[in-house]
Design a protein around this motif. Sequence first.
Motif, PDB file in Angstrom:
ATOM      1  N   ASP A  13      23.787   8.969   5.605  1.00 18.52           N
ATOM      2  CA  ASP A  13      23.556   7.675   6.255  1.00 18.52           C
ATOM      3  C   ASP A  13      23.806   7.717   7.750  1.00 18.52           C
ATOM      4  OD1 ASP A  13      26.675   6.034   5.253  1.00 18.52           O
ATOM      5  OD2 ASP A  13      26.204   8.098   5.756  1.00 18.52           O
ATOM      6  N   ASP A  14      24.513   8.796   8.239  1.00 15.73           N
ATOM      7  CA  ASP A  14      24.836   8.818   9.664  1.00 15.73           C
ATOM      8  C   ASP A  14      23.599   9.092  10.519  1.00 15.73           C
ATOM      9  OD1 ASP A  14      26.342  12.169   9.793  1.00 15.73           O
ATOM     10  OD2 ASP A  14      24.674  11.351   8.663  1.00 15.73           O
ATOM     11  N   ASP A  15      22.571   9.733   9.933  1.00 17.04           N
ATOM     12  CA  ASP A  15      21.409  10.065  10.743  1.00 17.04           C
ATOM     13  C   ASP A  15      20.105   9.705  10.031  1.00 17.04           C
ATOM     14  OD1 ASP A  15      21.577  11.926   8.791  1.00 17.04           O
ATOM     15  OD2 ASP A  15      21.797  13.652  10.109  1.00 17.04           O
ATOM     16  N   ASP A  16      20.159   8.715   9.189  1.00 17.86           N
ATOM     17  CA  ASP A  16      18.987   8.331   8.413  1.00 17.86           C
ATOM     18  C   ASP A  16      17.814   7.898   9.280  1.00 17.86           C
ATOM     19  OD1 ASP A  16      19.487   8.919   5.856  1.00 17.86           O
ATOM     20  OD2 ASP A  16      19.704   6.853   5.160  1.00 17.86           O
ATOM     21  N   GLU A  17      18.090   7.344  10.435  1.00 21.17           N
ATOM     22  CA  GLU A  17      17.019   6.794  11.266  1.00 21.17           C
ATOM     23  C   GLU A  17      16.427   7.831  12.210  1.00 21.17           C
ATOM     24  OE1 GLU A  17      16.009   3.654  10.671  1.00 21.17           O
ATOM     25  OE2 GLU A  17      17.480   3.870   9.073  1.00 21.17           O
ATOM     26  N   ALA A  18      16.967   9.040  12.210  1.00 17.85           N
ATOM     27  CA  ALA A  18      16.547  10.038  13.194  1.00 17.85           C
ATOM     28  C   ALA A  18      15.230  10.710  12.825  1.00 17.85           C
ATOM     29  CB  ALA A  18      17.635  11.093  13.369  1.00 17.85           C
ATOM     30  N   LEU A  19      14.889  10.704  11.545  1.00 18.92           N
ATOM     31  CA  LEU A  19      13.685  11.388  11.077  1.00 18.92           C
ATOM     32  C   LEU A  19      12.837  10.455  10.244  1.00 18.92           C
ATOM     33  CD1 LEU A  19      15.334  14.722   9.819  1.00 18.92           C
ATOM     34  CD2 LEU A  19      14.126  14.377  11.985  1.00 18.92           C
ATOM     35  N   GLU A  20      11.560  10.807  10.085  1.00 15.20           N
ATOM     36  CA  GLU A  20      10.712  10.077   9.145  1.00 15.20           C
ATOM     37  C   GLU A  20       9.665  11.036   8.585  1.00 15.20           C
ATOM     38  OE1 GLU A  20       8.550   6.899  10.969  1.00 15.20           O
ATOM     39  OE2 GLU A  20       8.124   8.060  12.770  1.00 15.20           O
ATOM     40  N   VAL A  21       9.328  10.830   7.317  1.00 11.37           N
ATOM     41  CA  VAL A  21       8.255  11.609   6.688  1.00 11.37           C
ATOM     42  C   VAL A  21       6.941  10.926   7.018  1.00 11.37           C
ATOM     43  CG1 VAL A  21       7.274  12.394   4.489  1.00 11.37           C
ATOM     44  CG2 VAL A  21       9.761  12.432   4.828  1.00 11.37           C
ATOM     45  N   VAL A  22       5.991  11.713   7.533  1.00 13.53           N
ATOM     46  CA  VAL A  22       4.692  11.166   7.933  1.00 13.53           C
ATOM     47  C   VAL A  22       3.574  12.009   7.341  1.00 13.53           C
ATOM     48  CG1 VAL A  22       5.529  10.156  10.083  1.00 13.53           C
ATOM     49  CG2 VAL A  22       4.705  12.514  10.091  1.00 13.53           C
ATOM     50  N   ARG A  23       2.398  11.421   7.189  1.00 12.45           N
ATOM     51  CA  ARG A  23       1.219  12.170   6.752  1.00 12.45           C
ATOM     52  C   ARG A  23       0.545  12.749   7.980  1.00 12.45           C
ATOM     53  NH1 ARG A  23      -1.861  13.558   2.792  1.00 12.45           N
ATOM     54  NH2 ARG A  23      -0.527  12.548   1.276  1.00 12.45           N
ATOM     55  N   LEU A  24       0.468  14.094   8.044  1.00 11.24           N
ATOM     56  CA  LEU A  24      -0.090  14.752   9.230  1.00 11.24           C
ATOM     57  C   LEU A  24      -1.610  14.682   9.194  1.00 11.24           C
ATOM     58  CD1 LEU A  24       2.282  17.854   9.245  1.00 11.24           C
ATOM     59  CD2 LEU A  24       2.481  15.777  10.621  1.00 11.24           C
ATOM     60  N   ASP A  25      -2.215  15.219   8.132  1.00 13.30           N
ATOM     61  CA  ASP A  25      -3.649  15.107   7.888  1.00 13.30           C
ATOM     62  C   ASP A  25      -3.921  15.608   6.474  1.00 13.30           C
ATOM     63  OD1 ASP A  25      -3.856  17.956   8.004  1.00 13.30           O
ATOM     64  OD2 ASP A  25      -3.997  17.822  10.182  1.00 13.30           O
ATOM     65  N   GLU A  26      -5.214  15.569   6.088  1.00 12.30           N
ATOM     66  CA  GLU A  26      -5.579  15.967   4.722  1.00 12.30           C
ATOM     67  C   GLU A  26      -5.122  17.381   4.408  1.00 12.30           C
ATOM     68  OE1 GLU A  26      -6.713  14.608   1.927  1.00 12.30           O
ATOM     69  OE2 GLU A  26      -6.265  12.825   3.104  1.00 12.30           O
ATOM     70  N   LEU A  27      -5.320  18.275   5.390  1.00 12.72           N
ATOM     71  CA  LEU A  27      -5.070  19.693   5.184  1.00 12.72           C
ATOM     72  C   LEU A  27      -3.576  19.993   5.081  1.00 12.72           C
ATOM     73  CD1 LEU A  27      -7.249  21.822   4.969  1.00 12.72           C
ATOM     74  CD2 LEU A  27      -6.862  22.384   7.372  1.00 12.72           C
ATOM     75  N   ARG A  28      -2.819  19.449   5.978  1.00 13.36           N
ATOM     76  CA  ARG A  28      -1.403  19.816   6.056  1.00 13.36           C
ATOM     77  C   ARG A  28      -0.492  18.918   5.239  1.00 13.36           C
ATOM     78  NH1 ARG A  28      -0.100  19.876  12.197  1.00 13.36           N
ATOM     79  NH2 ARG A  28      -1.420  18.026  12.100  1.00 13.36           N
ATOM     80  N   GLY A  29      -1.016  17.768   4.812  1.00  6.11           N
ATOM     81  CA  GLY A  29      -0.195  16.896   3.983  1.00  6.11           C
ATOM     82  C   GLY A  29       0.927  16.238   4.768  1.00  6.11           C
ATOM     83  N   LEU A  30       2.111  16.217   4.173  1.00  4.49           N
ATOM     84  CA  LEU A  30       3.224  15.507   4.777  1.00  4.49           C
ATOM     85  C   LEU A  30       4.008  16.395   5.737  1.00  4.49           C
ATOM     86  CD1 LEU A  30       4.557  13.726   1.566  1.00  4.49           C
ATOM     87  CD2 LEU A  30       3.078  12.772   3.343  1.00  4.49           C
ATOM     88  N   GLY A  31       4.637  15.753   6.699  1.00  8.48           N
ATOM     89  CA  GLY A  31       5.502  16.448   7.645  1.00  8.48           C
ATOM     90  C   GLY A  31       6.653  15.538   8.027  1.00  8.48           C
ATOM     91  N   VAL A  32       7.514  16.034   8.890  1.00  2.00           N
ATOM     92  CA  VAL A  32       8.685  15.269   9.309  1.00  2.00           C
ATOM     93  C   VAL A  32       8.655  15.112  10.821  1.00  2.00           C
ATOM     94  CG1 VAL A  32      11.207  15.220   9.387  1.00  2.00           C
ATOM     95  CG2 VAL A  32      10.036  16.127   7.356  1.00  2.00           C
ATOM     96  N   ARG A  33       8.773  13.857  11.271  1.00  2.00           N
ATOM     97  CA  ARG A  33       8.719  13.555  12.694  1.00  2.00           C
ATOM     98  C   ARG A  33      10.087  13.097  13.191  1.00  2.00           C
ATOM     99  NH1 ARG A  33       3.810   9.974  14.011  1.00  2.00           N
ATOM    100  NH2 ARG A  33       4.986   8.344  12.954  1.00  2.00           N
ATOM    101  N   ALA A  34      10.463  13.577  14.361  1.00  3.42           N
ATOM    102  CA  ALA A  34      11.711  13.133  14.990  1.00  3.42           C
ATOM    103  C   ALA A  34      11.499  11.740  15.585  1.00  3.42           C
ATOM    104  CB  ALA A  34      12.126  14.110  16.079  1.00  3.42           C
ATOM    105  N   ARG A  35      12.420  10.837  15.321  1.00  2.00           N
ATOM    106  CA  ARG A  35      12.273   9.478  15.873  1.00  2.00           C
ATOM    107  C   ARG A  35      13.053   9.309  17.156  1.00  2.00           C
ATOM    108  NH1 ARG A  35      12.887   4.962  11.477  1.00  2.00           N
ATOM    109  NH2 ARG A  35      12.011   3.819  13.228  1.00  2.00           N
ATOM    110  N   ARG A  36      13.839  10.348  17.490  1.00  2.00           N
ATOM    111  CA  ARG A  36      14.495  10.347  18.797  1.00  2.00           C
ATOM    112  C   ARG A  36      14.606  11.787  19.271  1.00  2.00           C
ATOM    113  NH1 ARG A  36      19.786  11.989  18.427  1.00  2.00           N
ATOM    114  NH2 ARG A  36      20.885  11.708  16.461  1.00  2.00           N
TER     115      ARG A  36
END
Length: 155
Positions: A13-36
């Motif tokens: 819970d200390d860093d829950d807001e720092a990352l998010e799972v996002v859909r990159l594109d059809e080929l690569r599927g899901l990825g993780v984006r830094a929110r800060r």
Amino acid sequence: MTSAPDRATARQDDDDEALEVVRLDELRGLGVRARRAFPAGDVIHRFAGVVSETLCQHSLQVDASRHISGTRYIGYLSHGCDPNARLDMTGFTLAALRDIKAGDIVTVDYAATEDRLHRQFACRCAAPACRGWITGRDERPNAEGEQWLATRDVR
Ligand SMILES: [Zn+2]
């Protein structure tokens, strides 16, 4: 205790807001984006999950025979041959190898943790040192990979 516990109990819970799972594109599927932003060397995330002997698409290898699954983010990290982050599978942390900006996709080298991959694949990371066909560190390219590499060498 000398090895990783069966159930990792790191606080998430200390860093829950720092990352998010996002859909990159059809080929690569899901990825993780830094929110800060994270400066190089910083711990981006402490993860938790279930450790077992099952290898699956979103698991990561903990030691010679065990894998962690059910993680909130790290099972969705993209591979990069020149990654901006690395995993510590003893301390269950994800740390920045380079400065990461808000909005950057966080990448790790799959071969740094995995002896075998759930599925080998052709890499499109665009790094100058891109290995092209990605395998675990203890396996050779499969038939599809041999064919892919042969085709690439002809070009
Ligand atoms: Zn690559």
